[in-house]
Design a protein around this motif. Structure first.
Motif, PDB file in Angstrom:
ATOM      1  N   VAL A  44     -60.426   7.695 -27.454  1.00 49.37           N
ATOM      2  CA  VAL A  44     -61.247   6.540 -27.892  1.00 49.37           C
ATOM      3  C   VAL A  44     -61.317   5.710 -26.725  1.00 49.37           C
ATOM      4  CG1 VAL A  44     -61.236   4.353 -29.204  1.00 49.37           C
ATOM      5  CG2 VAL A  44     -60.852   6.571 -30.518  1.00 49.37           C
ATOM      6  N   ALA A  45     -60.017   5.599 -26.084  1.00 42.98           N
ATOM      7  CA  ALA A  45     -60.028   4.640 -24.688  1.00 42.98           C
ATOM      8  C   ALA A  45     -60.789   5.200 -23.589  1.00 42.98           C
ATOM      9  CB  ALA A  45     -58.640   4.280 -24.302  1.00 42.98           C
ATOM     10  N   GLN A  46     -60.934   6.472 -23.478  1.00 43.90           N
ATOM     11  CA  GLN A  46     -61.530   7.198 -22.388  1.00 43.90           C
ATOM     12  C   GLN A  46     -63.195   6.960 -22.594  1.00 43.90           C
ATOM     13  OE1 GLN A  46     -60.036   8.001 -19.550  1.00 43.90           O
ATOM     14  NE2 GLN A  46     -61.960   8.557 -18.604  1.00 43.90           N
ATOM     15  N   ALA A  47     -63.164   7.352 -23.904  1.00 48.11           N
ATOM     16  CA  ALA A  47     -64.954   7.409 -24.215  1.00 48.11           C
ATOM     17  C   ALA A  47     -65.292   6.033 -24.079  1.00 48.11           C
ATOM     18  CB  ALA A  47     -64.996   7.853 -25.627  1.00 48.11           C
ATOM     19  N   ALA A  48     -64.637   4.777 -24.521  1.00 52.43           N
ATOM     20  CA  ALA A  48     -65.144   3.532 -24.363  1.00 52.43           C
ATOM     21  C   ALA A  48     -65.339   3.228 -22.746  1.00 52.43           C
ATOM     22  CB  ALA A  48     -64.235   2.471 -24.991  1.00 52.43           C
ATOM     23  N   PHE A  49     -64.137   3.679 -21.849  1.00 55.94           N
ATOM     24  CA  PHE A  49     -64.354   3.595 -20.536  1.00 55.94           C
ATOM     25  C   PHE A  49     -65.711   4.092 -19.858  1.00 55.94           C
ATOM     26  CE2 PHE A  49     -63.214   4.959 -16.326  1.00 55.94           C
ATOM     27  CZ  PHE A  49     -63.106   3.494 -15.666  1.00 55.94           C
ATOM     28  N   ALA A  51     -68.248   5.132 -21.287  1.00 49.26           N
ATOM     29  CA  ALA A  51     -69.526   4.727 -21.774  1.00 49.26           C
ATOM     30  C   ALA A  51     -69.966   3.229 -21.368  1.00 49.26           C
ATOM     31  CB  ALA A  51     -69.789   4.719 -23.145  1.00 49.26           C
ATOM     32  N   GLU A  52     -68.874   2.884 -20.583  1.00 48.13           N
ATOM     33  CA  GLU A  52     -68.742   1.303 -20.207  1.00 48.13           C
ATOM     34  C   GLU A  52     -69.246   0.389 -21.342  1.00 48.13           C
ATOM     35  OE1 GLU A  52     -71.465   0.884 -16.719  1.00 48.13           O
ATOM     36  OE2 GLU A  52     -70.013   2.177 -15.531  1.00 48.13           O
ATOM     37  N   ALA A  53     -68.574   0.700 -22.610  1.00 46.26           N
ATOM     38  CA  ALA A  53     -68.867  -0.036 -23.824  1.00 46.26           C
ATOM     39  C   ALA A  53     -68.369  -1.245 -23.779  1.00 46.26           C
ATOM     40  CB  ALA A  53     -68.106   0.850 -25.017  1.00 46.26           C
ATOM     41  N   GLU A  54     -69.281  -2.155 -24.694  1.00 45.93           N
ATOM     42  CA  GLU A  54     -69.116  -3.701 -24.404  1.00 45.93           C
ATOM     43  C   GLU A  54     -68.575  -4.003 -25.928  1.00 45.93           C
ATOM     44  OE1 GLU A  54     -72.179  -6.124 -22.896  1.00 45.93           O
ATOM     45  OE2 GLU A  54     -72.337  -4.709 -21.154  1.00 45.93           O
ATOM     46  N   THR A  55     -68.844  -3.162 -27.015  1.00 39.61           N
ATOM     47  CA  THR A  55     -68.351  -3.255 -28.185  1.00 39.61           C
ATOM     48  C   THR A  55     -67.611  -2.074 -28.765  1.00 39.61           C
ATOM     49  OG1 THR A  55     -70.408  -2.311 -29.292  1.00 39.61           O
ATOM     50  CG2 THR A  55     -70.532  -4.608 -28.575  1.00 39.61           C
ATOM     51  N   MET A  56     -66.884  -2.395 -29.790  1.00 41.31           N
ATOM     52  CA  MET A  56     -65.980  -1.286 -30.516  1.00 41.31           C
ATOM     53  C   MET A  56     -67.201  -0.319 -31.230  1.00 41.31           C
ATOM     54  SD  MET A  56     -62.958  -2.058 -30.522  1.00 41.31           S
ATOM     55  CE  MET A  56     -62.072  -1.471 -32.061  1.00 41.31           C
ATOM     56  N   ALA A  57     -68.334  -0.754 -31.370  1.00 36.74           N
ATOM     57  CA  ALA A  57     -69.158   0.231 -31.971  1.00 36.74           C
ATOM     58  C   ALA A  57     -69.719   1.096 -30.832  1.00 36.74           C
ATOM     59  CB  ALA A  57     -70.471  -0.300 -32.380  1.00 36.74           C
ATOM     60  N   ASP A  58     -69.955   0.429 -29.704  1.00 35.78           N
ATOM     61  CA  ASP A  58     -70.358   1.359 -28.451  1.00 35.78           C
ATOM     62  C   ASP A  58     -69.268   2.328 -28.207  1.00 35.78           C
ATOM     63  OD1 ASP A  58     -72.589  -0.035 -28.321  1.00 35.78           O
ATOM     64  OD2 ASP A  58     -72.149  -1.356 -26.564  1.00 35.78           O
ATOM     65  N   GLY A  59     -68.166   1.904 -28.124  1.00 34.82           N
ATOM     66  CA  GLY A  59     -67.010   3.039 -27.945  1.00 34.82           C
ATOM     67  C   GLY A  59     -66.844   4.030 -28.676  1.00 34.82           C
ATOM     68  N   ALA A  61     -69.186   5.061 -30.758  1.00 30.40           N
ATOM     69  CA  ALA A  61     -70.374   6.023 -30.636  1.00 30.40           C
ATOM     70  C   ALA A  61     -70.128   6.992 -29.352  1.00 30.40           C
ATOM     71  CB  ALA A  61     -71.718   5.217 -30.523  1.00 30.40           C
ATOM     72  N   ALA A  62     -69.522   6.634 -28.437  1.00 30.76           N
ATOM     73  CA  ALA A  62     -69.285   7.471 -27.260  1.00 30.76           C
ATOM     74  C   ALA A  62     -68.104   8.627 -27.557  1.00 30.76           C
ATOM     75  CB  ALA A  62     -68.940   6.669 -26.045  1.00 30.76           C
ATOM     76  N   VAL A  63     -67.416   8.713 -28.460  1.00 32.13           N
ATOM     77  CA  VAL A  63     -66.282   9.677 -28.626  1.00 32.13           C
ATOM     78  C   VAL A  63     -66.808  10.995 -28.896  1.00 32.13           C
ATOM     79  CG1 VAL A  63     -64.714  10.283 -30.345  1.00 32.13           C
ATOM     80  CG2 VAL A  63     -64.654   7.964 -29.589  1.00 32.13           C
ATOM     81  N   TRP A  64     -67.665  11.104 -29.667  1.00 33.30           N
ATOM     82  CA  TRP A  64     -68.165  12.400 -30.033  1.00 33.30           C
ATOM     83  C   TRP A  64     -68.944  12.933 -28.665  1.00 33.30           C
ATOM     84  CZ3 TRP A  64     -66.971  16.369 -32.728  1.00 33.30           C
ATOM     85  CH2 TRP A  64     -67.814  17.524 -32.676  1.00 33.30           C
ATOM     86  N   PRO A  65     -69.790  12.394 -27.897  1.00 33.29           N
ATOM     87  CA  PRO A  65     -70.477  12.969 -26.623  1.00 33.29           C
ATOM     88  C   PRO A  65     -69.414  13.315 -25.799  1.00 33.29           C
ATOM     89  CG  PRO A  65     -71.733  11.209 -27.389  1.00 33.29           C
ATOM     90  CD  PRO A  65     -70.545  11.005 -28.152  1.00 33.29           C
ATOM     91  N   VAL A  66     -68.295  12.387 -25.605  1.00 33.31           N
ATOM     92  CA  VAL A  66     -67.181  12.594 -24.725  1.00 33.31           C
ATOM     93  C   VAL A  66     -66.467  13.870 -25.292  1.00 33.31           C
ATOM     94  CG1 VAL A  66     -65.017  11.799 -23.630  1.00 33.31           C
ATOM     95  CG2 VAL A  66     -66.990  10.272 -23.815  1.00 33.31           C
ATOM     96  N   LEU A  67     -66.126  14.113 -26.543  1.00 32.04           N
ATOM     97  CA  LEU A  67     -65.483  15.300 -26.802  1.00 32.04           C
ATOM     98  C   LEU A  67     -66.025  16.487 -26.698  1.00 32.04           C
ATOM     99  CD1 LEU A  67     -62.725  15.854 -28.364  1.00 32.04           C
ATOM    100  CD2 LEU A  67     -64.013  15.562 -30.255  1.00 32.04           C
ATOM    101  N   THR A  68     -67.318  16.464 -26.942  1.00 32.41           N
ATOM    102  CA  THR A  68     -68.273  17.699 -26.869  1.00 32.41           C
ATOM    103  C   THR A  68     -68.879  18.119 -25.556  1.00 32.41           C
ATOM    104  OG1 THR A  68     -70.297  16.394 -27.706  1.00 32.41           O
ATOM    105  CG2 THR A  68     -68.698  17.654 -29.465  1.00 32.41           C
ATOM    106  N   ASP A  69     -68.964  16.824 -24.826  1.00 31.70           N
ATOM    107  CA  ASP A  69     -69.896  17.190 -23.407  1.00 31.70           C
ATOM    108  C   ASP A  69     -68.945  17.132 -22.111  1.00 31.70           C
ATOM    109  OD1 ASP A  69     -71.891  17.847 -24.939  1.00 31.70           O
ATOM    110  OD2 ASP A  69     -72.826  15.605 -25.005  1.00 31.70           O
ATOM    111  N   THR A  70     -67.818  16.760 -22.191  1.00 33.03           N
ATOM    112  CA  THR A  70     -67.126  16.780 -21.010  1.00 33.03           C
ATOM    113  C   THR A  70     -65.751  17.638 -20.862  1.00 33.03           C
ATOM    114  OG1 THR A  70     -65.447  14.974 -21.736  1.00 33.03           O
ATOM    115  CG2 THR A  70     -67.598  14.255 -20.859  1.00 33.03           C
ATOM    116  N   HIS A  71     -65.479  17.837 -19.774  1.00 32.55           N
ATOM    117  CA  HIS A  71     -64.231  18.701 -19.330  1.00 32.55           C
ATOM    118  C   HIS A  71     -63.274  17.956 -20.032  1.00 32.55           C
ATOM    119  CE1 HIS A  71     -61.476  21.509 -17.478  1.00 32.55           C
ATOM    120  NE2 HIS A  71     -60.728  20.294 -16.897  1.00 32.55           N
TER     121      HIS A  71
END
Length: 158
Positions: A44-49, A51-59, A61-71
């Motif tokens: 969650v922390a890495q996904a928020a970082f 995605a440069e998330a500014e809100t908890m919702a943005d962070g 929302a970035a979890v699934w793409p980070v989990l599925t689309d990154t090394h």
């Protein structure tokens, strides 16, 4: 699990054996639970970082793409999967084959951690040597156990 399978059997005898093995099983499950929770927090922390998330919702929302689309996500997902599966594989721990399989799964999860560090980014022979050395180091550290002093059969070791 390595300590439980390789070191402890010669000293585990009689009535205390069941109690000590229960302690090993609880320690394994607690360690896996802590590792899985820490991995999820890291995700969650890495996904928020990333995605440069500014809100908890943005962070979130970035979890699934980070989990599925990154090394990083693929490696962490594999680690979490191996850790989560190792606990039911261990079962009650009475079967030595299941203990070995649970130890191998947890060990692989430990080694996979290296594949999300700077060592994985290094190339050539230096990178290969670094990955190998760090893998061996983590496997050795992960199989080491400081015996709980509260267990009667370990008091003489303290």
């Amino acid at each position: 699990v390595v300590f439980w399978s390789a070191v402890a059997p010669p000293i585990l005898q009689g009535q205390t054996r069941g109690r000590i093995e229960d302690g090993f099983r609880r320690m394994f499950r607690a360690s896996v639970a802590v590792a899985v929770v820490a991995g999820l927090v890291w995700l969650v922390a890495q996904a928020a970082f990333m995605a440069e998330a500014e809100t908890m919702a943005d962070g979130a929302a970035a979890v699934w793409p980070v989990l599925t689309d990154t090394h990083f996500g693929h490696v962490l997902g594999a680690r979490l999967f191996l850790l989560a599966l190792s606990t039911p594989v261990l079962g009650h721990g009475a079967n030595s084959g299941r203990r070995v399989l649970a130890a191998v799964m947890a060990g692989l999860a430990l080694v996979l951690h290296i594949w999300s560090t700077h060592a994985a980014a290094a190339g050539g022979i230096d990178g290969t040597i670094l990955l190998g050395a760090e893998s061996l180091h983590l496997m050795a550290a992960g199989s080491w156990l400081s015996p709980p002093i509260s267990l009667p059969c370990f008091r003489s070791w303290a």
